[in-house]
Design an enzyme around this catalytic site. Sequence first.
Site, PDB file in Angstrom:
ATOM      1  N   THR A 239      12.063   0.090 -11.473  1.00  0.00           N
ATOM      2  CA  THR A 239      10.718  -0.462 -11.327  1.00  0.00           C
ATOM      3  C   THR A 239       9.941   0.212 -10.202  1.00  0.00           C
ATOM      4  OG1 THR A 239      11.407  -2.219  -9.794  1.00  0.00           O
ATOM      5  CG2 THR A 239      11.541  -2.697 -12.160  1.00  0.00           C
TER       6      THR A 239
ATOM      7  N   HIS B 126      10.015  -0.045   1.447  1.00  0.00           N
ATOM      8  CA  HIS B 126       9.441  -0.718   0.285  1.00  0.00           C
ATOM      9  C   HIS B 126      10.075  -2.076   0.039  1.00  0.00           C
ATOM     10  CE1 HIS B 126       7.347   2.976  -0.727  1.00  0.00           C
ATOM     11  NE2 HIS B 126       8.483   3.634  -0.698  1.00  0.00           N
TER      12      HIS B 126
END
Length: 273
Positions: free
Chosen positions: A208, A99
């Site tokens: 987040t 990611h």
Amino acid sequence: MSARSWLVTSALTLAAVTLVGCAQPGPEASVTPVAEPGHWSYDGASGPASWAELDSGFETCAVGSRQSPIDLPAAMPAASRSIRLSATNADGDVFDSGHAVEFESDGEGETLTLAGDEYHLQQMHAHVPSEHTVNGRPAAAELHLVHATADGALLVLGVLVAEGQASDALAPFIEAATHPADEGDVTMDVSAVLPSSLEHFEYSGSLTTPPCTEDVQWVVMSTPISMSPGQIGTLVGAHSHNARPTQPLGDRVVSGGTTELGVEGQGASAEVD
């Protein structure tokens, strides 16, 4: 912010969810791809709008009231307290988490002290473009320096990035990002990564990325650092868009603060609220 699984499992154990299949469509019907349980991304069926539906452990991504990132105000709030940062060289490895490009610290080096609590650098990773915005405008990129106390409390130091001159301090990180599978330690001069002005925003938020755990203290530097177009391009080449949209501020207050940079070899001392 993308914290690695070992960093959050002490606070939350993720349970897999079994997705119930629908009736088979007719020959003319189109099929919308369904994300695999627990697999999240920044696009499509597994993107931010659907994170809470992918795994029961991700529910906070939808129902949490103190989520990150947020839109920061254009005017810097008056400083209400100071933090102390003892930033020494940090050694670790650079890899691609799937990611984000991430630097994992060996646990030695940089320490941040806020209201008497000591947080130690665990990892640093990059988002392109920035996740936090200022007056509605994103920066070219954002670095998240994830810190934790001995009992697992989290603090993330956010550094916004503008396109400009190359960052010598980030050169080892950028170089390793081009071949993250290679083994070998990378040394980061954390103090040199920071902007010249150490005024910052503070607020209470969350991770987040899933599981979007709340009660994360955020410290976001108000002055961006610069990276060259080539350096930013390297991050874009690894992950062209890995930023969660901003979340409602709600009844939270964004405050201002200052940072005292310590000298290598000196211990961090507590600051007064």
